[in-house]
Scaffold this motif. Structure first.
Motif, PDB file in Angstrom:
ATOM      1  N   ARG A 209       0.621  -0.846  -0.334  1.00  0.00           N
ATOM      2  CA  ARG A 209       0.003   0.389  -0.312  1.00  0.00           C
ATOM      3  C   ARG A 209       0.865   1.103  -0.237  1.00  0.00           C
ATOM      4  N   ILE A 210       1.406   1.900  -1.416  1.00  0.00           N
ATOM      5  CA  ILE A 210       2.257   2.960  -1.219  1.00  0.00           C
ATOM      6  C   ILE A 210       1.772   3.572  -2.826  1.00  0.00           C
ATOM      7  N   PRO A 211       0.746   4.860  -1.658  1.00  0.00           N
ATOM      8  CA  PRO A 211       0.428   5.473  -2.483  1.00  0.00           C
ATOM      9  C   PRO A 211       0.849   6.013  -4.073  1.00  0.00           C
ATOM     10  N   CYS A 212       0.325   6.441  -4.986  1.00  0.00           N
ATOM     11  CA  CYS A 212       1.334   6.409  -6.182  1.00  0.00           C
ATOM     12  C   CYS A 212      -0.064   7.033  -7.238  1.00  0.00           C
ATOM     13  N   VAL A 213       0.700   7.384  -8.341  1.00  0.00           N
ATOM     14  CA  VAL A 213      -0.112   8.522  -9.155  1.00  0.00           C
ATOM     15  C   VAL A 213      -0.112   8.172 -10.455  1.00  0.00           C
ATOM     16  N   PHE A 214      -0.196   8.524 -11.776  1.00  0.00           N
ATOM     17  CA  PHE A 214       0.040   7.659 -13.102  1.00  0.00           C
ATOM     18  C   PHE A 214      -0.170   9.148 -14.449  1.00  0.00           C
ATOM     19  N   VAL A 215       1.293   8.430 -14.784  1.00  0.00           N
ATOM     20  CA  VAL A 215       1.904  10.143 -15.955  1.00  0.00           C
ATOM     21  C   VAL A 215       0.936   9.283 -17.188  1.00  0.00           C
ATOM     22  N   TYR A 216       0.061   9.251 -18.062  1.00  0.00           N
ATOM     23  CA  TYR A 216       0.071   9.296 -19.409  1.00  0.00           C
ATOM     24  C   TYR A 216       1.033   9.978 -21.029  1.00  0.00           C
ATOM     25  N   ASP A 217       1.873   9.515 -22.026  1.00  0.00           N
ATOM     26  CA  ASP A 217       2.793  10.239 -22.260  1.00  0.00           C
ATOM     27  C   ASP A 217       3.053   9.432 -23.550  1.00  0.00           C
ATOM     28  N   LYS A 218       1.673  10.370 -24.577  1.00  0.00           N
ATOM     29  CA  LYS A 218       1.890   9.553 -26.226  1.00  0.00           C
ATOM     30  C   LYS A 218       1.995   8.079 -25.806  1.00  0.00           C
ATOM     31  N   GLY A 219       0.831   8.014 -25.290  1.00  0.00           N
ATOM     32  CA  GLY A 219       0.740   6.418 -25.836  1.00  0.00           C
ATOM     33  C   GLY A 219       1.259   5.681 -24.507  1.00  0.00           C
ATOM     34  N   HIS A 220       1.428   5.970 -23.432  1.00  0.00           N
ATOM     35  CA  HIS A 220       2.223   5.333 -22.438  1.00  0.00           C
ATOM     36  C   HIS A 220       2.307   5.350 -20.726  1.00  0.00           C
ATOM     37  N   VAL A 221       2.192   4.680 -20.623  1.00  0.00           N
ATOM     38  CA  VAL A 221       1.437   4.896 -19.068  1.00  0.00           C
ATOM     39  C   VAL A 221       2.148   4.237 -17.812  1.00  0.00           C
ATOM     40  N   TYR A 222       3.180   5.622 -17.212  1.00  0.00           N
ATOM     41  CA  TYR A 222       3.746   5.434 -15.951  1.00  0.00           C
ATOM     42  C   TYR A 222       3.225   5.750 -14.753  1.00  0.00           C
ATOM     43  N   LYS A 223       3.573   4.600 -13.536  1.00  0.00           N
ATOM     44  CA  LYS A 223       3.172   4.780 -12.424  1.00  0.00           C
ATOM     45  C   LYS A 223       4.937   5.423 -11.832  1.00  0.00           C
ATOM     46  N   ILE A 224       3.783   6.193 -10.659  1.00  0.00           N
ATOM     47  CA  ILE A 224       4.945   7.373 -10.007  1.00  0.00           C
ATOM     48  C   ILE A 224       4.864   7.203  -8.871  1.00  0.00           C
ATOM     49  N   GLU A 269       5.371  19.246 -14.112  1.00  0.00           N
ATOM     50  CA  GLU A 269       6.617  18.046 -13.653  1.00  0.00           C
ATOM     51  C   GLU A 269       6.980  19.003 -11.878  1.00  0.00           C
ATOM     52  N   LYS A 270       6.749  19.977 -11.426  1.00  0.00           N
ATOM     53  CA  LYS A 270       6.739  20.261 -10.928  1.00  0.00           C
ATOM     54  C   LYS A 270       5.815  20.285  -9.600  1.00  0.00           C
ATOM     55  N   LEU A 271       4.961  18.693  -9.624  1.00  0.00           N
ATOM     56  CA  LEU A 271       4.163  18.855  -8.464  1.00  0.00           C
ATOM     57  C   LEU A 271       4.187  17.150  -8.307  1.00  0.00           C
ATOM     58  N   LEU A 272       5.719  16.833  -8.794  1.00  0.00           N
ATOM     59  CA  LEU A 272       5.751  15.706  -8.626  1.00  0.00           C
ATOM     60  C   LEU A 272       6.940  15.549  -7.463  1.00  0.00           C
ATOM     61  N   ASP A 273       7.786  16.686  -7.360  1.00  0.00           N
ATOM     62  CA  ASP A 273       8.735  16.964  -5.991  1.00  0.00           C
ATOM     63  C   ASP A 273       8.070  18.105  -5.441  1.00  0.00           C
ATOM     64  N   ASP A 274       6.721  18.203  -5.328  1.00  0.00           N
ATOM     65  CA  ASP A 274       5.557  19.057  -4.184  1.00  0.00           C
ATOM     66  C   ASP A 274       5.248  18.457  -3.253  1.00  0.00           C
ATOM     67  N   GLU A 275       5.878  18.432  -2.114  1.00  0.00           N
ATOM     68  CA  GLU A 275       5.969  17.592  -0.708  1.00  0.00           C
ATOM     69  C   GLU A 275       4.424  17.662  -0.223  1.00  0.00           C
ATOM     70  N   SER A 276       3.735  18.241  -0.436  1.00  0.00           N
ATOM     71  CA  SER A 276       2.358  19.331  -0.028  1.00  0.00           C
ATOM     72  C   SER A 276       0.889  18.364  -1.400  1.00  0.00           C
ATOM     73  N   PHE A 277       1.782  17.673  -2.201  1.00  0.00           N
ATOM     74  CA  PHE A 277       0.745  17.512  -3.273  1.00  0.00           C
ATOM     75  C   PHE A 277       1.171  15.784  -2.791  1.00  0.00           C
ATOM     76  N   TRP A 278       2.208  15.253  -2.646  1.00  0.00           N
ATOM     77  CA  TRP A 278       2.291  13.870  -2.533  1.00  0.00           C
ATOM     78  C   TRP A 278       1.013  14.212  -0.643  1.00  0.00           C
ATOM     79  N   GLU A 279       1.557  14.663   0.127  1.00  0.00           N
ATOM     80  CA  GLU A 279       0.862  14.695   1.557  1.00  0.00           C
ATOM     81  C   GLU A 279      -0.664  14.763   1.101  1.00  0.00           C
TER      82      GLU A 279
END
Length: 323
Positions: A209-224, A269-279
């Protein structure tokens, strides 16, 4: 190898359907067949074929094929018919090496990066899930279910059996029946991000149970994911947003975006380095999921199954054993 994925869908499409369509279109070597009673989108990708029909018309088609009076009053019951699509839609599968079924509450990445030529040559059924499975298009495979009486119970009962996803049990399910007849089956959970609907944060059910988000980029899906301030990225075949009601920022491009609870939004891109976003996206919401309601619904489903089950004793003993 030619693949056709089938999706019968009735009723209004979800509000991120255009993003699903875009993700299908990026998989240009795979053909998608959508049967629906909804207005057909204009300028859809060339690898998507729409067929206008109604649920009642589809029911009559299935009854003619199966020579049975079936239960198909609600679109959700189609879950139990997915495993039979190779037989029921055989006229749409001529010239294809594989067929499959999928849902549209997901976003595809690069499917063929995972479904390699080597995998397709080796296996007859790939993946267990109802949200995506791929099956070799052979008459003996498509009609294998007819050797068992299970399908008669499944298609005549109003209950949902999950036959498409079952592998073992006193009724074997789709993959179990294929395995019993010597066919080769691959279930690779690591390819898929299957989001747990019981929690507000995005948790992949196959992992911790690790929180994650996803980025879709022109036909590719990445779990972050983020661990001790470090960003980790993993490419996935798709993300399954099961039972999620998503908000969509209408300014968001369908070529590149971020998916987080419970929103599709412009990628920054800045969202992924934002502590408050992850919280914020990691916050648990106690009232988000009603477990008591889920238990009641499951008990009702099990009772309906039991009432339509010819092997009532085996059914009861199997449930006791599982508990």
């Amino acid at each position: 190898m030619k693949i056709r994925i089938i999706l019968p869908y009735f009723g209004q499409f979800n509000n991120y359907f255009e993003y699903w369509i875009e993700s299908c279109g990026q998989n240009s070597k795979i053909d998608f067949l959508i049967m629906t009673d909804q207005e057909i989108p204009k300028n859809h990708p060339k690898n998507i074929t729409f067929v206008y029909t109604t649920l009642n018309e589809l029911k009559k088609k299935f009854e003619n094929k199966l020579k049975l009076k079936i239960n198909l009053e609600r679109p959700y019951k189609l879950c139990d018919y997915k495993a039979y699509y190779g037989f029921l839609f055989s006229e749409y599968l001529e010239g294809f090496d594989f067929w499959g079924y999928c849902d549209c509450d997901l976003i595809f990445g690069d499917i063929q990066k995972f479904l390699t030529k080597e995998i397709l040559e080796k296996y007859d059924k790939i993946l267990r899930t109802g949200h995506l499975s791929v099956i070799r298009n052979k008459k003996e495979i498509n009609e294998n279910f007819l050797k068992y009486d299970t399908y008669k119970m499944v298609v005549t009962s109003p209950a949902i059996y999950g036959y498409d996803e079952a592998v073992n049990g006193y009724h074997l399910g789709f993959a179990g029946e294929l395995l019993e007849n010597g066919y080769r089956f691959l279930d690779e959970k690591s390819w898929i991000a299957d989001i747990d609907f019981r929690y507000y944060p995005f948790y992949d059910v196959s992992q911790e149970r690790i929180p994650c988000v996803f980025v879709y980029d022109k036909g590719h899906v990445y779990k972050i994911t983020r661990n001790n301030g470090r960003i980790n990225q993993e490419e996935m075949m798709y993300v399954h947003l099961q039972k999620r009601k998503m908000d969509v920022n209408k300014q968001t491009s369908n070529k590149k975006y971020i998916i987080f609870p419970n929103r599709v939004d412009c990628f920054d891109e800045k969202l992924l380095d934002d502590e408050s976003f992850w919280e914020k996206i990691s916050e648990e919401k106690e009232s988000y999921f009603d477990s008591k309601q889920e238990i009641r619904a499951n008990r009702k489903r099990d009772m309906i199954r039991f009432l339509h089950e010819p092997k009532k004793l085996e059914s009861f003993m199997y449930r006791v054993k599982k508990r």
